[in-house]
Design a protein around this motif. Structure first.
Motif, PDB file in Angstrom:
ATOM      1  N   GLY A  66       0.790  -1.222   0.000  1.00 27.93           N
ATOM      2  CA  GLY A  66       0.000   0.000   0.000  1.00 27.93           C
ATOM      3  C   GLY A  66       0.819   1.267   0.000  1.00 27.93           C
ATOM      4  N   ARG A  67       2.120   1.171   0.239  1.00 31.15           N
ATOM      5  CA  ARG A  67       3.003   2.343   0.257  1.00 31.15           C
ATOM      6  C   ARG A  67       4.036   2.300  -0.867  1.00 31.15           C
ATOM      7  N   PHE A  68       4.505   1.112  -1.201  1.00 30.67           N
ATOM      8  CA  PHE A  68       5.537   0.933  -2.232  1.00 30.67           C
ATOM      9  C   PHE A  68       4.913   0.317  -3.481  1.00 30.67           C
ATOM     10  N   THR A  69       5.477   0.687  -4.640  1.00 29.97           N
ATOM     11  CA  THR A  69       5.032   0.115  -5.901  1.00 29.97           C
ATOM     12  C   THR A  69       6.243  -0.284  -6.728  1.00 29.97           C
ATOM     13  N   ILE A  70       6.282  -1.529  -7.135  1.00 26.91           N
ATOM     14  CA  ILE A  70       7.351  -2.014  -8.013  1.00 26.91           C
ATOM     15  C   ILE A  70       6.845  -2.000  -9.447  1.00 26.91           C
ATOM     16  N   SER A  71       7.733  -1.617 -10.368  1.00 21.38           N
ATOM     17  CA  SER A  71       7.364  -1.610 -11.780  1.00 21.38           C
ATOM     18  C   SER A  71       8.621  -1.821 -12.612  1.00 21.38           C
ATOM     19  N   ARG A  72       8.426  -2.076 -13.884  1.00 25.73           N
ATOM     20  CA  ARG A  72       9.574  -2.284 -14.771  1.00 25.73           C
ATOM     21  C   ARG A  72       9.279  -1.711 -16.142  1.00 25.73           C
ATOM     22  N   ASP A  73      10.338  -1.275 -16.804  1.00 27.25           N
ATOM     23  CA  ASP A  73      10.254  -0.817 -18.183  1.00 27.25           C
ATOM     24  C   ASP A  73      11.231  -1.676 -18.968  1.00 27.25           C
ATOM     25  N   ASN A  74      10.708  -2.698 -19.629  1.00 25.95           N
ATOM     26  CA  ASN A  74      11.583  -3.644 -20.316  1.00 25.95           C
ATOM     27  C   ASN A  74      12.303  -2.996 -21.506  1.00 25.95           C
ATOM     28  N   ALA A  75      11.702  -1.975 -22.088  1.00 25.35           N
ATOM     29  CA  ALA A  75      12.353  -1.285 -23.208  1.00 25.35           C
ATOM     30  C   ALA A  75      13.601  -0.536 -22.745  1.00 25.35           C
ATOM     31  N   LYS A  76      13.608  -0.134 -21.479  1.00 23.72           N
ATOM     32  CA  LYS A  76      14.757   0.596 -20.923  1.00 23.72           C
ATOM     33  C   LYS A  76      15.628  -0.279 -20.029  1.00 23.72           C
ATOM     34  N   ASN A  77      15.300  -1.562 -19.927  1.00 30.06           N
ATOM     35  CA  ASN A  77      16.046  -2.465 -19.038  1.00 30.06           C
ATOM     36  C   ASN A  77      16.145  -1.908 -17.620  1.00 30.06           C
ATOM     37  N   THR A  78      15.040  -1.397 -17.108  1.00 29.82           N
ATOM     38  CA  THR A  78      15.074  -0.724 -15.812  1.00 29.82           C
ATOM     39  C   THR A  78      13.935  -1.192 -14.916  1.00 29.82           C
ATOM     40  N   LEU A  79      14.288  -1.386 -13.662  1.00 26.95           N
ATOM     41  CA  LEU A  79      13.341  -1.735 -12.610  1.00 26.95           C
ATOM     42  C   LEU A  79      13.206  -0.528 -11.686  1.00 26.95           C
ATOM     43  N   TYR A  80      11.988  -0.328 -11.165  1.00 26.69           N
ATOM     44  CA  TYR A  80      11.735   0.815 -10.287  1.00 26.69           C
ATOM     45  C   TYR A  80      11.102   0.347  -8.975  1.00 26.69           C
ATOM     46  N   LEU A  81      11.294   1.196  -7.955  1.00 21.77           N
ATOM     47  CA  LEU A  81      10.562   1.028  -6.700  1.00 21.77           C
ATOM     48  C   LEU A  81      10.132   2.416  -6.245  1.00 21.77           C
ATOM     49  N   GLN A  82       8.852   2.703  -6.373  1.00 19.58           N
ATOM     50  CA  GLN A  82       8.302   3.961  -5.885  1.00 19.58           C
ATOM     51  C   GLN A  82       7.925   3.768  -4.430  1.00 19.58           C
ATOM     52  N   MET A  83       8.507   4.595  -3.574  1.00 22.05           N
ATOM     53  CA  MET A  83       8.285   4.471  -2.133  1.00 22.05           C
ATOM     54  C   MET A  83       7.606   5.730  -1.615  1.00 22.05           C
ATOM     55  N   ASN A  84       6.402   5.594  -1.133  1.00 20.21           N
ATOM     56  CA  ASN A  84       5.626   6.709  -0.587  1.00 20.21           C
ATOM     57  C   ASN A  84       5.377   6.499   0.904  1.00 20.21           C
ATOM     58  N   SER A  85       4.996   7.577   1.573  1.00 25.67           N
ATOM     59  CA  SER A  85       4.686   7.513   3.008  1.00 25.67           C
ATOM     60  C   SER A  85       5.795   6.805   3.779  1.00 25.67           C
ATOM     61  N   LEU A  86       7.003   7.219   3.515  1.00 22.84           N
ATOM     62  CA  LEU A  86       8.151   6.553   4.122  1.00 22.84           C
ATOM     63  C   LEU A  86       8.176   6.738   5.632  1.00 22.84           C
ATOM     64  N   LYS A  87       8.668   5.707   6.303  1.00 19.51           N
ATOM     65  CA  LYS A  87       8.752   5.685   7.752  1.00 19.51           C
ATOM     66  C   LYS A  87      10.212   5.496   8.170  1.00 19.51           C
ATOM     67  N   PRO A  88      10.584   5.924   9.363  1.00 18.76           N
ATOM     68  CA  PRO A  88      11.968   5.702   9.822  1.00 18.76           C
ATOM     69  C   PRO A  88      12.375   4.231   9.756  1.00 18.76           C
ATOM     70  N   GLU A  89      11.444   3.329   9.967  1.00 14.78           N
ATOM     71  CA  GLU A  89      11.776   1.897   9.920  1.00 14.78           C
ATOM     72  C   GLU A  89      12.036   1.387   8.510  1.00 14.78           C
ATOM     73  N   ASP A  90      11.830   2.236   7.496  1.00 12.26           N
ATOM     74  CA  ASP A  90      12.193   1.877   6.117  1.00 12.26           C
ATOM     75  C   ASP A  90      13.670   2.136   5.848  1.00 12.26           C
ATOM     76  N   THR A  91      14.360   2.752   6.790  1.00 11.79           N
ATOM     77  CA  THR A  91      15.779   3.035   6.617  1.00 11.79           C
ATOM     78  C   THR A  91      16.574   1.742   6.457  1.00 11.79           C
ATOM     79  N   ALA A  92      17.317   1.654   5.360  1.00  8.93           N
ATOM     80  CA  ALA A  92      18.074   0.441   5.041  1.00  8.93           C
ATOM     81  C   ALA A  92      18.865   0.665   3.761  1.00  8.93           C
ATOM     82  N   VAL A  93      19.738  -0.281   3.461  1.00  7.81           N
ATOM     83  CA  VAL A  93      20.321  -0.347   2.133  1.00  7.81           C
ATOM     84  C   VAL A  93      19.376  -1.196   1.282  1.00  7.81           C
TER      85      VAL A  93
END
Length: 126
Positions: A66-93
């Protein structure tokens, strides 16, 4: 194997948003299931999200649903992660991950990942 390079990490306040990108090498990107994992200091690497090679089915950890969305653009060979409503506990590598070609799951097991990116730091301040 595909080579993976993440970008887009940074410092953001709680409630903010970031979009991570993962550029993949090779002409067979579209046939790989892809995912994102994260690792906080002192903790094990954990599954965040995954997307099937055809890009229709997506999967999320309960903690980000409900906060993060994964998507891909195969034409660009790229993967995405849209992260919304971030929380301190999302802190990480955050790590981009490539599973095997036409892999169909399970996605939340680090041992099923064929290739890893170098990681990008996401820090969420309170």
């Amino acid at each position: 194997q595909v080579q993976l390079v993440e970008s887009g990490g940074g410092l953001v306040q709680a409630g903010g948003s970031l979009r991570l990108s993962c550029a993949a090498s090779g002409r067979t990107f579209s046939s790989y299931a892809m995912g994102w994992f994260r690792q906080a200091p002192g903790k094990e690497r954990e599954f965040v999200a995954a997307i099937r090679w055809i890009g229709i089915s997506t999967y999320y950890a309960d903690s980000v649903k409900g906060r993060f969305t994964i998507s891909r653009d195969n034409a660009k060979n790229t993967l995405y992660l849209q992260m919304n409503s971030l929380k301190p506990e999302d802190t990480a590598v955050y790590y981009c991950a490539a599973y095997g070609r036409y892999y169909s799951g399970p996605f939340d097991v680090t041992g099923k990942v064929d290739s890893w990116g170098q990681g990008t730091q996401v820090t969420v301040s309170s």
